[in-house]
Design a protein around this motif. Structure first.
Motif, PDB file in Angstrom:
ATOM      1  N   ARG A  69      54.089 -31.914  44.204  1.00 59.45           N
ATOM      2  CA  ARG A  69      53.891 -32.165  42.772  1.00 59.45           C
ATOM      3  C   ARG A  69      54.794 -33.281  42.262  1.00 59.45           C
ATOM      4  NH1 ARG A  69      51.559 -27.193  40.874  1.00 59.45           N
ATOM      5  NH2 ARG A  69      51.993 -27.836  38.727  1.00 59.45           N
ATOM      6  N   LYS A  70      55.103 -34.247  43.147  1.00 59.86           N
ATOM      7  CA  LYS A  70      55.934 -35.372  42.714  1.00 59.86           C
ATOM      8  C   LYS A  70      55.152 -36.686  42.725  1.00 59.86           C
ATOM      9  CE  LYS A  70      60.312 -33.588  44.537  1.00 59.86           C
ATOM     10  NZ  LYS A  70      61.461 -33.894  45.438  1.00 59.86           N
ATOM     11  N   ASP A  71      53.960 -36.697  43.284  1.00 57.66           N
ATOM     12  CA  ASP A  71      53.237 -37.948  43.400  1.00 57.66           C
ATOM     13  C   ASP A  71      51.739 -37.713  43.313  1.00 57.66           C
ATOM     14  OD1 ASP A  71      54.289 -37.084  46.398  1.00 57.66           O
ATOM     15  OD2 ASP A  71      52.166 -37.609  46.351  1.00 57.66           O
ATOM     16  N   SER A  72      51.014 -38.806  43.110  1.00 59.13           N
ATOM     17  CA  SER A  72      49.567 -38.715  42.990  1.00 59.13           C
ATOM     18  C   SER A  72      48.955 -40.043  43.418  1.00 59.13           C
ATOM     19  CB  SER A  72      49.173 -38.399  41.541  1.00 59.13           C
ATOM     20  OG  SER A  72      47.772 -38.305  41.407  1.00 59.13           O
ATOM     21  N   SER A  73      47.697 -39.995  43.774  1.00 57.39           N
ATOM     22  CA  SER A  73      46.989 -41.226  44.117  1.00 57.39           C
ATOM     23  C   SER A  73      45.607 -41.218  43.505  1.00 57.39           C
ATOM     24  CB  SER A  73      46.888 -41.385  45.641  1.00 57.39           C
ATOM     25  OG  SER A  73      46.113 -40.334  46.184  1.00 57.39           O
ATOM     26  N   LEU A  74      45.116 -42.413  43.254  1.00 54.33           N
ATOM     27  CA  LEU A  74      43.770 -42.623  42.727  1.00 54.33           C
ATOM     28  C   LEU A  74      43.064 -43.574  43.682  1.00 54.33           C
ATOM     29  CD1 LEU A  74      41.382 -43.084  40.770  1.00 54.33           C
ATOM     30  CD2 LEU A  74      42.869 -44.592  39.446  1.00 54.33           C
ATOM     31  N   HIS A  75      41.966 -43.142  44.263  1.00 50.64           N
ATOM     32  CA  HIS A  75      41.203 -43.972  45.204  1.00 50.64           C
ATOM     33  C   HIS A  75      39.848 -44.282  44.589  1.00 50.64           C
ATOM     34  CE1 HIS A  75      40.019 -45.565  49.134  1.00 50.64           C
ATOM     35  NE2 HIS A  75      38.857 -44.975  48.934  1.00 50.64           N
ATOM     36  N   ILE A  76      39.487 -45.556  44.596  1.00 55.58           N
ATOM     37  CA  ILE A  76      38.178 -45.977  44.088  1.00 55.58           C
ATOM     38  C   ILE A  76      37.370 -46.530  45.253  1.00 55.58           C
ATOM     39  CG2 ILE A  76      36.899 -47.456  42.494  1.00 55.58           C
ATOM     40  CD1 ILE A  76      39.298 -47.446  40.646  1.00 55.58           C
ATOM     41  N   THR A  77      36.196 -46.015  45.431  1.00 50.87           N
ATOM     42  CA  THR A  77      35.284 -46.460  46.483  1.00 50.87           C
ATOM     43  C   THR A  77      34.266 -47.433  45.899  1.00 50.87           C
ATOM     44  OG1 THR A  77      35.505 -44.318  47.607  1.00 50.87           O
ATOM     45  CG2 THR A  77      33.626 -45.687  48.227  1.00 50.87           C
ATOM     46  N   ALA A  78      34.042 -48.515  46.636  1.00 54.11           N
ATOM     47  CA  ALA A  78      33.034 -49.506  46.208  1.00 54.11           C
ATOM     48  C   ALA A  78      33.242 -49.916  44.754  1.00 54.11           C
ATOM     49  CB  ALA A  78      31.630 -48.946  46.429  1.00 54.11           C
ATOM     50  N   ALA A  79      34.373 -50.548  44.486  1.00 50.81           N
ATOM     51  CA  ALA A  79      34.752 -50.902  43.117  1.00 50.81           C
ATOM     52  C   ALA A  79      33.692 -51.783  42.459  1.00 50.81           C
ATOM     53  CB  ALA A  79      36.091 -51.616  43.124  1.00 50.81           C
ATOM     54  N   GLN A  80      33.537 -51.589  41.152  1.00 50.09           N
ATOM     55  CA  GLN A  80      32.588 -52.348  40.356  1.00 50.09           C
ATOM     56  C   GLN A  80      33.314 -53.022  39.207  1.00 50.09           C
ATOM     57  OE1 GLN A  80      29.507 -49.612  39.167  1.00 50.09           O
ATOM     58  NE2 GLN A  80      28.906 -49.151  41.278  1.00 50.09           N
ATOM     59  N   PRO A  81      32.765 -54.122  38.664  1.00 48.16           N
ATOM     60  CA  PRO A  81      33.435 -54.812  37.544  1.00 48.16           C
ATOM     61  C   PRO A  81      33.754 -53.886  36.381  1.00 48.16           C
ATOM     62  CG  PRO A  81      31.703 -56.202  38.440  1.00 48.16           C
ATOM     63  CD  PRO A  81      31.595 -54.876  39.150  1.00 48.16           C
ATOM     64  N   GLY A  82      32.946 -52.864  36.159  1.00 46.10           N
ATOM     65  CA  GLY A  82      33.191 -51.902  35.088  1.00 46.10           C
ATOM     66  C   GLY A  82      34.431 -51.054  35.308  1.00 46.10           C
ATOM     67  N   ASP A  83      35.006 -51.085  36.514  1.00 53.47           N
ATOM     68  CA  ASP A  83      36.239 -50.339  36.792  1.00 53.47           C
ATOM     69  C   ASP A  83      37.476 -51.104  36.324  1.00 53.47           C
ATOM     70  OD1 ASP A  83      34.867 -49.362  40.002  1.00 53.47           O
ATOM     71  OD2 ASP A  83      34.808 -48.285  38.090  1.00 53.47           O
ATOM     72  N   THR A  84      37.305 -52.347  35.907  1.00 50.21           N
ATOM     73  CA  THR A  84      38.425 -53.164  35.453  1.00 50.21           C
ATOM     74  C   THR A  84      39.137 -52.501  34.285  1.00 50.21           C
ATOM     75  OG1 THR A  84      37.437 -55.238  36.197  1.00 50.21           O
ATOM     76  CG2 THR A  84      39.014 -55.387  34.401  1.00 50.21           C
ATOM     77  N   GLY A  85      40.472 -52.507  34.323  1.00 48.58           N
ATOM     78  CA  GLY A  85      41.252 -51.939  33.227  1.00 48.58           C
ATOM     79  C   GLY A  85      42.668 -51.617  33.662  1.00 48.58           C
ATOM     80  N   LEU A  86      43.424 -51.013  32.763  1.00 46.31           N
ATOM     81  CA  LEU A  86      44.793 -50.573  33.051  1.00 46.31           C
ATOM     82  C   LEU A  86      44.741 -49.081  33.367  1.00 46.31           C
ATOM     83  CD1 LEU A  86      47.874 -51.212  33.022  1.00 46.31           C
ATOM     84  CD2 LEU A  86      47.862 -50.477  30.627  1.00 46.31           C
ATOM     85  N   TYR A  87      45.190 -48.710  34.557  1.00 49.05           N
ATOM     86  CA  TYR A  87      45.199 -47.312  34.980  1.00 49.05           C
ATOM     87  C   TYR A  87      46.610 -46.761  34.833  1.00 49.05           C
ATOM     88  CZ  TYR A  87      40.454 -47.826  36.595  1.00 49.05           C
ATOM     89  OH  TYR A  87      39.087 -48.028  36.642  1.00 49.05           O
TER      90      TYR A  87
END
Lengths: 112, 115
Positions: A69-87
């Motif tokens: 419970r100290k870390d996390s990850s976010l994985h995006i498969t086959a990224a699309q232009p609509g995924d653009t942003g600040l995470y």
């Protein structure tokens, strides 16, 4: 003071590629949330994970909370232009039931 | 359901002037937060209200910042006098319960520029 560090700070990739964003801390959190923020708007909640080792999927996005419970990850498969942003990742503080602290963010740009 | 409303969207003031921001949370949300987001950084909590009481204001610069939430609904955040380093986006958020597990709903923010 609890801190959340995100990496990378910036990421620019081609449409169709996969990517992973990391959120790390030396502190333990009660929960971990991921938000996406677009220019001129407030952050929008994507997911909340509350159990160590928990994995949640949201279409092409996969979120994982570390066993400790100290870390996390976010994985995006086959990224699309609509995924653009600040995470932004945000951790729930044990000492306060409803307080969360934010990481500094990963700015993602997907090129067509 | 209507989202979190904030106004104004933009404000430009000179240093040493005063400014106020307004927030109307989602109906029924008991918990309200004000965050400051400086360009290139994640949001930093300024103050948290539970109904009309302050839960956490440990990071609020109380010599110049003040906030209130009358009747447990709308809230205002004031800066007096403003400094150049106060230039930031001020975000208001609300949540239905006093628990981080429910997530927050944010407004679009007020972008403040101090010149």
């Amino acid at each position: 003071t609890q801190l959340l560090e995100q990496s990378p700070q910036f990421l620019s990739i081609q449409e169709g590629e996969n990517l992973t964003v990391y959120c790390n801390s030396s502190s333990v959190f009660s929960s971990l949330q991921w938000y996406r923020q677009e220019p001129g708007e407030g952050p929008v909640l994507l997911v909340t994970v509350v159990t160590g080792g928990e994995v949640k999927k949201l279409k092409r996005l996969t979120f994982q909370f570390g066993d400790a419970r100290k870390d996390s990850s976010l994985h995006i498969t086959a990224a699309q232009p609509g995924d653009t942003g600040l995470y932004l990742c945000a951790g729930g503080v044990y000492s306060s039931a409803s307080k969360i602290i934010f990481g500094s963010g990963t700015r993602l740009s997907i090129r067509p | 359901e209507a989202g979190v409303a904030q106004s104004p969207r933009y404000k430009i003031i000179e240093k040493r002037q005063s400014v106020a921001f307004w927030c109307n949370p989602i109906s029924g949300h008991a918990t309200l937060y004000w965050y400051q987001q400086i360009l290139g950084q994640g949001p930093k909590l300024l103050i948290q209200f539970q109904n009309n009481g302050v839960v956490d204001d440990s990071q609020l610069p109380k010599d110049r910042f003040s906030a209130e939430r009358l009747k447990g609904v709308d809230s205002t955040l004031k800066i007096q006098p403003a400094k150049l380093e106060d230039s930031a986006v001020y975000l208001c958020a609300s949540s239905p319960r006093d628990s981080a597990n429910y997530g927050y709903t944010f407004g679009s923010g007020t972008r403040l520029t101090v010149v």
